[in-house]
Design a protein around this motif. Sequence first.
Motif, PDB file in Angstrom:
ATOM      1  N   SER A   4      62.825 -12.503 -45.591  1.00  0.00           N
ATOM      2  CA  SER A   4      63.208 -12.308 -46.988  1.00  0.00           C
ATOM      3  C   SER A   4      64.518 -13.027 -47.296  1.00  0.00           C
ATOM      4  CB  SER A   4      63.349 -10.811 -47.280  1.00  0.00           C
ATOM      5  OG  SER A   4      63.832 -10.601 -48.582  1.00  0.00           O
ATOM      6  N   LEU A   7      63.866 -16.760 -47.522  1.00  0.00           N
ATOM      7  CA  LEU A   7      63.235 -17.116 -48.790  1.00  0.00           C
ATOM      8  C   LEU A   7      64.259 -17.118 -49.921  1.00  0.00           C
ATOM      9  CD1 LEU A   7      60.736 -17.699 -50.500  1.00  0.00           C
ATOM     10  CD2 LEU A   7      60.348 -15.219 -50.677  1.00  0.00           C
ATOM     11  N   LYS A   8      65.100 -16.103 -49.943  1.00  0.00           N
ATOM     12  CA  LYS A   8      66.137 -16.021 -50.973  1.00  0.00           C
ATOM     13  C   LYS A   8      67.100 -17.201 -50.871  1.00  0.00           C
ATOM     14  CE  LYS A   8      65.100 -12.141 -53.066  1.00  0.00           C
ATOM     15  NZ  LYS A   8      64.731 -12.126 -54.516  1.00  0.00           N
ATOM     16  N   ARG A   9      67.412 -17.587 -49.641  1.00  0.00           N
ATOM     17  CA  ARG A   9      68.317 -18.718 -49.434  1.00  0.00           C
ATOM     18  C   ARG A   9      67.711 -19.997 -49.992  1.00  0.00           C
ATOM     19  NH1 ARG A   9      68.238 -22.624 -46.062  1.00  0.00           N
ATOM     20  NH2 ARG A   9      66.724 -21.625 -44.678  1.00  0.00           N
ATOM     21  N   ARG A  10      66.421 -20.233 -49.722  1.00  0.00           N
ATOM     22  CA  ARG A  10      65.760 -21.448 -50.211  1.00  0.00           C
ATOM     23  C   ARG A  10      65.679 -21.456 -51.739  1.00  0.00           C
ATOM     24  NH1 ARG A  10      62.391 -20.387 -45.698  1.00  0.00           N
ATOM     25  NH2 ARG A  10      60.806 -19.447 -47.050  1.00  0.00           N
ATOM     26  N   GLN A  11      65.343 -20.305 -52.299  1.00  0.00           N
ATOM     27  CA  GLN A  11      65.272 -20.205 -53.757  1.00  0.00           C
ATOM     28  C   GLN A  11      66.647 -20.444 -54.392  1.00  0.00           C
ATOM     29  OE1 GLN A  11      63.621 -16.267 -54.192  1.00  0.00           O
ATOM     30  NE2 GLN A  11      61.492 -16.996 -54.160  1.00  0.00           N
ATOM     31  N   TYR A  12      67.639 -19.884 -53.761  1.00  0.00           N
ATOM     32  CA  TYR A  12      69.008 -20.044 -54.266  1.00  0.00           C
ATOM     33  C   TYR A  12      69.430 -21.506 -54.199  1.00  0.00           C
ATOM     34  CZ  TYR A  12      74.118 -19.818 -54.326  1.00  0.00           C
ATOM     35  OH  TYR A  12      75.444 -20.031 -54.605  1.00  0.00           O
ATOM     36  N   GLN A  13      69.105 -22.173 -53.106  1.00  0.00           N
ATOM     37  CA  GLN A  13      69.479 -23.573 -52.935  1.00  0.00           C
ATOM     38  C   GLN A  13      68.854 -24.437 -54.029  1.00  0.00           C
ATOM     39  OE1 GLN A  13      68.563 -25.126 -49.057  1.00  0.00           O
ATOM     40  NE2 GLN A  13      69.834 -26.941 -49.325  1.00  0.00           N
ATOM     41  N   LYS A  14      67.589 -24.161 -54.380  1.00  0.00           N
ATOM     42  CA  LYS A  14      66.915 -24.924 -55.423  1.00  0.00           C
ATOM     43  C   LYS A  14      67.529 -24.670 -56.799  1.00  0.00           C
ATOM     44  CE  LYS A  14      62.376 -25.203 -53.175  1.00  0.00           C
ATOM     45  NZ  LYS A  14      60.940 -24.808 -53.259  1.00  0.00           N
ATOM     46  N   SER A  15      67.920 -23.405 -57.024  1.00  0.00           N
ATOM     47  CA  SER A  15      68.423 -23.051 -58.353  1.00  0.00           C
ATOM     48  C   SER A  15      69.848 -23.526 -58.597  1.00  0.00           C
ATOM     49  CB  SER A  15      68.360 -21.529 -58.550  1.00  0.00           C
ATOM     50  OG  SER A  15      69.288 -20.868 -57.703  1.00  0.00           O
TER      51      SER A  15
END
Length: 231
Positions: A4, A7-15
């Motif tokens: 989890s 996943l949050k890290r990857r989403q954060y990096q994209k945003s």
Amino acid sequence: RNSSLSLKRRQYQKSIISLLNIEDAIARVQELIDEIFTDTRSIVLYWNDAAGAFIPVKPEDRDENLKFRIFDDFMLWLGEQDRIFSRHDFEHGKKFAVVRDAALDFFKITGAEILVPFNLNKSVLALLYLVGREGGKAYTKKELRFLLEIRDITTVSLSNAALYERLHAMLFHLEEKVKERTSELSNAQAQLIQQEKMASLGVMVAGIAHEINTPTSIVSGATENLNSNLQ
């Protein structure tokens, strides 16, 4: 829990990669931390020119005690560091003895347990800290590693935002210089046109004077001859 966080890290990096405003990027990291660490409270301090100090991003978090000057001993020291810290590091870590008192004062004032500095060019851009958790629960190694990864991603984003803002300011300054130079050239051109008009008018007046003087001289000469003949 680990998947989890990844996943949050990857989403954060994209945003965050597309954010070109420092304050927006800082606000985004606090949103993420509040989303992940629901059993504690996070505060993000950033440099505010009007206050002349590091103050909380959220207005509701602001307090007269939560103002830290950029030249405070602890802030200067933090700018040289490349890691995150816990209160325990300063209470028991001998290698931080040189700044222990200043650090413990900071932790006491803020109530922080974990401190995450975001540095650029050996200068603190912002500070994220987490207070104690409910029930005294400790932060795990995975959580601390996650915070370190978020710090690295955020620092890159803040660096890009700072560069963008600097370039934007330079372009604005260049545009103002171009406008100023264009105005100067327009004024110079207007002066040249006026000078050419005056020069042309002078030539024209000289020509008219010549045209008037020539027949006048002839008439004057003829009058003298006629007068002489009459005599």
